[in-house]
Design a protein around this motif. Structure first.
Motif, short mmCIF file in Angstrom:
data_model
loop_
_atom_site.label_atom_id
_atom_site.label_comp_id
_atom_site.label_asym_id
_atom_site.label_seq_id
_atom_site.Cartn_x
_atom_site.Cartn_y
_atom_site.Cartn_z
N PHE A 118 0.81 -1.21 -0.14
CA PHE A 118 -0.02 0.05 0.05
C PHE A 118 0.78 1.24 -0.03
O PHE A 118 2.02 1.09 0.82
CB PHE A 118 -0.94 0.04 1.09
N VAL A 119 0.68 2.12 -0.96
CA VAL A 119 1.16 3.52 -0.73
C VAL A 119 0.49 4.62 -0.06
O VAL A 119 -0.97 4.35 0.30
CB VAL A 119 1.35 4.06 -2.34
N PRO A 120 1.02 5.56 0.48
CA PRO A 120 0.47 6.71 1.12
C PRO A 120 -0.88 7.13 0.47
O PRO A 120 -0.84 7.20 -0.74
CB PRO A 120 1.39 7.81 1.33
N GLY A 121 -1.97 7.09 1.46
CA GLY A 121 -3.32 7.53 1.01
C GLY A 121 -4.19 6.48 0.60
O GLY A 121 -5.62 6.57 0.80
N GLU A 122 -3.59 5.06 0.27
CA GLU A 122 -4.74 4.05 0.12
C GLU A 122 -5.24 3.46 1.12
O GLU A 122 -6.31 2.84 1.23
CB GLU A 122 -3.75 3.12 -0.80
N VAL A 123 -4.56 3.32 2.28
CA VAL A 123 -4.94 2.91 3.43
C VAL A 123 -5.98 3.65 3.89
O VAL A 123 -6.97 3.21 4.07
CB VAL A 123 -3.83 2.46 4.53
N GLU A 124 -5.84 4.98 4.19
CA GLU A 124 -6.81 6.04 4.33
C GLU A 124 -8.20 6.15 3.68
O GLU A 124 -9.22 5.91 4.18
CB GLU A 124 -6.16 7.44 4.44
N ALA A 125 -7.79 5.61 2.19
CA ALA A 125 -9.04 5.57 1.40
C ALA A 125 -9.92 4.55 1.58
O ALA A 125 -11.16 4.58 1.78
CB ALA A 125 -8.43 5.70 -0.08
N LEU A 126 -9.35 3.56 1.82
CA LEU A 126 -10.12 1.92 2.26
C LEU A 126 -10.69 2.17 3.36
O LEU A 126 -11.91 1.72 3.75
CB LEU A 126 -9.11 0.85 1.97
N LEU A 127 -10.08 2.71 4.62
CA LEU A 127 -10.51 2.96 5.84
C LEU A 127 -11.80 3.80 5.78
O LEU A 127 -12.79 3.75 6.65
CB LEU A 127 -9.67 3.39 6.81
N ALA A 128 -11.62 5.02 4.97
CA ALA A 128 -12.63 5.86 4.95
C ALA A 128 -14.09 5.31 4.26
O ALA A 128 -15.27 5.50 4.70
CB ALA A 128 -12.41 6.95 3.85
N ALA A 129 -13.94 4.35 3.33
CA ALA A 129 -15.00 3.66 3.03
C ALA A 129 -15.64 2.50 3.70
O ALA A 129 -16.88 2.45 3.88
CB ALA A 129 -14.78 3.14 1.51
N ASP A 130 -14.75 2.06 4.42
CA ASP A 130 -15.19 0.59 5.23
C ASP A 130 -15.40 1.16 6.47
O ASP A 130 -16.03 0.27 7.26
CB ASP A 130 -14.04 -0.31 5.01
N LEU A 131 -15.03 1.96 7.15
CA LEU A 131 -15.06 2.28 8.48
C LEU A 131 -15.54 3.65 8.86
O LEU A 131 -16.52 3.92 9.66
CB LEU A 131 -13.64 2.05 9.42
N VAL A 132 -14.92 4.87 8.49
CA VAL A 132 -15.15 6.08 8.79
C VAL A 132 -16.50 6.54 8.20
O VAL A 132 -17.35 7.15 9.16
CB VAL A 132 -13.87 7.14 8.19
N GLY A 133 -16.71 6.22 7.19
CA GLY A 133 -18.06 6.59 6.41
C GLY A 133 -19.14 5.95 6.95
O GLY A 133 -20.19 6.53 7.67
N PRO A 134 -19.03 4.67 7.20
CA PRO A 134 -20.29 3.78 7.97
C PRO A 134 -20.47 4.48 9.43
O PRO A 134 -21.58 4.58 9.89
CB PRO A 134 -20.21 2.43 8.16
N MET A 135 -19.23 4.78 10.33
CA MET A 135 -19.52 5.32 11.66
C MET A 135 -20.15 6.55 11.54
O MET A 135 -21.08 6.87 12.39
CB MET A 135 -18.01 5.58 11.83
N LEU A 136 -19.99 7.39 10.44
CA LEU A 136 -20.70 8.95 10.70
C LEU A 136 -22.04 8.62 10.07
O LEU A 136 -22.96 9.32 10.35
CB LEU A 136 -19.78 9.69 9.73
#
Length: 267
Positions: A118-136
């Protein structure tokens, strides 16, 4: 039991697991498990809104669901990772229907690679879709549910939240995070009449897994690893969502309902 006045008049003995009068939003419902959960919720009497990023796919899915259940299905095209769009969509659903009773946080992206790739930004993008988005999204939904003192937050995690596979670290971390989120919401919102539970699917023969289903070697692994000796059929997930959304599950809170044919309990 949950019945609308019309259904109560025609059915003097209330039927269990009915969702008449309830409004549900199912994310990632253009196909796969989300589609099947939306179908089951609609068949149980709920007014269902399906979400996905592609309006065309959602329109086709809504038409198919309407044909299958005989009930109209609304669409809410937005990216779950876009928190502003999610907030606006929930506000629009409440404005249209007067309430939101059920949120099925199903959407999830997957990127099977070793963490080192994974390169910088890819982990954050996946977590945004799979964890942060559902949380909010759950937060926004719960605020509306609290006004009616009733709500069902249903999070779709995975058996990957409990048992890890090789080369799948970010998805595994996100699903484990969703499990923790579900438990926290179960504590925080219970006094507002809102329950929070999760469904953890195992290996299902969805469109996403079509390549693996067609792979004879992988299917042989499924036969060995899953006590029932087969892939899950997508339609087998729907009843789990209906149960957790129903009044029959009113004292079920903070629970993970595993639907995996026994895979996660096999040595």
């Amino acid at each position: 039991m949950t019945t609308s006045p019309a259904s109560a008049a025609s059915d003097p003995v209330p039927r269990p697991f009915r969702l008449d009068g309830r409004v549900a939003l199912v994310t990632g419902a253009g196909r796969g498990l989300g589609f099947e959960m939306a179908k089951a919720l609609s068949a149980a009497g709920a007014r269902v809104v399906i979400n996905g990023r592609h309006a065309g796919r959602l329109e086709a899915a809504a038409a198919a669901l309407t044909r299958a259940t005989g009930r109209p299905i609304a669409i809410a095209p937005f990216d779950v990772a876009d928190t502003t769009a999610g907030r606006a969509a929930i506000a629009a659903i409440v404005a249209e229907h007067g309430r939101l009773d059920i949120l099925v946080n199903n959407v999830g992206a997957r990127d099977r690679r070793p963490l080192k790739d994974f390169v910088p930004g890819e982990v954050e993008a996946l977590l945004a879709a799979d964890l942060v988005g559902p949380m909010l999204l759950a937060r926004e939904a719960a605020e509306h549910m609290a006004t009616h003192r009733h709500g069902r937050l249903i999070t779709v995690t995975s058996i990957a939240a409990h048992i890890a596979n090789r080369h799948d670290p970010v998805y595994t971390a996100a699903k484990a995070g969703l499990g923790g989120l579900m438990r926290a919401l179960a504590v925080d919102y219970a006094r507002a009449g809102i329950t929070s539970n999760a469904i953890a699917p195992g290996m299902f023969a969805t469109e996403t897994n079509a390549g693996l289903v067609a792979d004879a070697n992988f299917s042989a692994f499924v036969d060995i690893r899953v006590p029932l000796g087969r892939w899950g059929r997508p339609e087998e997930i729907g009843a789990a969502a209906v149960f957790l959304a129903s009044d029959e599950a009113s004292f079920v809170n903070g629970h993970v309902l595993v639907v995996d044919g026994g895979q996660s309990v096999r040595m």
